[in-house]
Every structure is written in structure tokens, then in C-alpha cells.
Motif scaffolding. Sequence first.
Motif, PDB file in Angstrom:
ATOM      1  N   ASP A  29      42.918  38.735  35.026  1.00 51.40           N
ATOM      2  CA  ASP A  29      41.665  38.042  35.294  1.00 51.40           C
ATOM      3  C   ASP A  29      40.494  38.891  34.781  1.00 51.40           C
ATOM      4  O   ASP A  29      40.578  40.127  34.787  1.00 51.40           O
ATOM      5  CB  ASP A  29      41.538  37.830  36.806  1.00 51.40           C
ATOM      6  N   THR A  30      39.405  38.268  34.348  1.00 54.71           N
ATOM      7  CA  THR A  30      38.249  39.005  33.808  1.00 54.71           C
ATOM      8  C   THR A  30      37.614  39.930  34.849  1.00 54.71           C
ATOM      9  O   THR A  30      36.914  40.872  34.497  1.00 54.71           O
ATOM     10  CB  THR A  30      37.157  38.047  33.285  1.00 54.71           C
ATOM     11  N   SER A  31      37.860  39.673  36.133  1.00 53.63           N
ATOM     12  CA  SER A  31      37.285  40.511  37.189  1.00 53.63           C
ATOM     13  C   SER A  31      38.095  41.785  37.426  1.00 53.63           C
ATOM     14  O   SER A  31      37.711  42.621  38.229  1.00 53.63           O
ATOM     15  CB  SER A  31      37.185  39.718  38.497  1.00 53.63           C
ATOM     16  N   CYS A  32      39.211  41.943  36.711  1.00 53.63           N
ATOM     17  CA  CYS A  32      40.131  43.066  36.944  1.00 53.63           C
ATOM     18  C   CYS A  32      40.069  44.158  35.879  1.00 53.63           C
ATOM     19  O   CYS A  32      39.809  43.894  34.721  1.00 53.63           O
ATOM     20  CB  CYS A  32      41.583  42.570  36.946  1.00 53.63           C
ATOM     21  N   VAL A  33      40.381  45.382  36.349  1.00 55.74           N
ATOM     22  CA  VAL A  33      40.749  46.477  35.455  1.00 55.74           C
ATOM     23  C   VAL A  33      42.184  46.778  35.842  1.00 55.74           C
ATOM     24  O   VAL A  33      42.444  47.399  36.873  1.00 55.74           O
ATOM     25  CB  VAL A  33      39.854  47.727  35.655  1.00 55.74           C
ATOM     26  N   GLY A  39      45.251  36.167  38.679  1.00 60.80           N
ATOM     27  CA  GLY A  39      44.154  35.929  39.622  1.00 60.80           C
ATOM     28  C   GLY A  39      43.416  37.175  40.058  1.00 60.80           C
ATOM     29  O   GLY A  39      43.888  38.306  39.899  1.00 60.80           O
ATOM     30  N   SER A  40      42.233  36.959  40.634  1.00 63.69           N
ATOM     31  CA  SER A  40      41.351  38.066  41.028  1.00 63.69           C
ATOM     32  C   SER A  40      41.847  38.811  42.261  1.00 63.69           C
ATOM     33  O   SER A  40      41.352  39.889  42.569  1.00 63.69           O
ATOM     34  CB  SER A  40      39.927  37.540  41.273  1.00 63.69           C
ATOM     35  N   GLU A  41      42.847  38.266  42.969  1.00 64.11           N
ATOM     36  CA  GLU A  41      43.381  38.984  44.129  1.00 64.11           C
ATOM     37  C   GLU A  41      44.501  39.956  43.742  1.00 64.11           C
ATOM     38  O   GLU A  41      44.991  40.707  44.569  1.00 64.11           O
ATOM     39  CB  GLU A  41      43.846  38.008  45.221  1.00 64.11           C
ATOM     40  N   LYS A  42      44.881  39.963  42.461  1.00 61.19           N
ATOM     41  CA  LYS A  42      45.953  40.844  41.991  1.00 61.19           C
ATOM     42  C   LYS A  42      45.420  42.024  41.172  1.00 61.19           C
ATOM     43  O   LYS A  42      46.174  42.685  40.465  1.00 61.19           O
ATOM     44  CB  LYS A  42      46.959  40.061  41.141  1.00 61.19           C
ATOM     45  N   CYS A  43      44.110  42.288  41.249  1.00 63.00           N
ATOM     46  CA  CYS A  43      43.505  43.399  40.499  1.00 63.00           C
ATOM     47  C   CYS A  43      43.953  44.747  41.065  1.00 63.00           C
ATOM     48  O   CYS A  43      44.071  44.892  42.280  1.00 63.00           O
ATOM     49  CB  CYS A  43      41.983  43.334  40.586  1.00 63.00           C
TER      50      CYS A  43
END
Length: 102
Positions: A29-33, A39-43
Motif C-alpha cells: 500500500d502507498t501508506s507503507c514502508v 492494505g494499510s494495516e499490513k505495513c
Amino acid sequence: DLDECAASPCKDHQYCLNTDGSFSCKACDTSCVGCTGEGSEKCKTCASGYMKEDEKCTDMDECNLPEKVCVKENQDCVNTSGSYKCVCSEGFEDKDGTCVQT
């Protein structure tokens, strides 16, 4: 089925999806590194401009921070996904980096 994902064959910004007899690398997801799945909960960690909220990486609204990010006169802050931009207020236009009345 052999779990090819166990060997971590994907790049840092991808996660591995094991399939029958194979695997595929999917973009985080773009919100993750780095991530462990979709999904953003798997960052693994949140990207710049995002913060961990309820176990998800959510967009940080820089425009609502106590310290103003757009400091020039007659300038408004517009929140964007993972960032923000400073634009001239209504009735003003950008002339060489200054917001002047139109």
C-alpha cells in the motif's frame, strides 16, 4: 505446494503471495514502508506523511497541525494523500512565490 514466499523473493516495497505451484510479488500500500500483506494495516512502518492509527497507516492532515505549514501571507493549506500543498487563497494568485490580489 512449496511456499516460495518463505525465502522472501520479493523487493522491500512488495509482499509475496503464495499460489499453487508458484508465487507473485504484489506492491505494498502507498501508506507503507515495507509490508507483510495487502492494505494499510499490513505495513511494517508507515510512510512519510502517514501515521499509525487503529493498527492502520492513515494519512496525516498536515493542515491541521498546531504549527502552520503554509506560512506565507494569503496562503491556504490543502491536504493531499501523504503530503500537503500550499495554494494562494481565493482572490489571490501566485506571482514569483508571493500571493498577490487578482
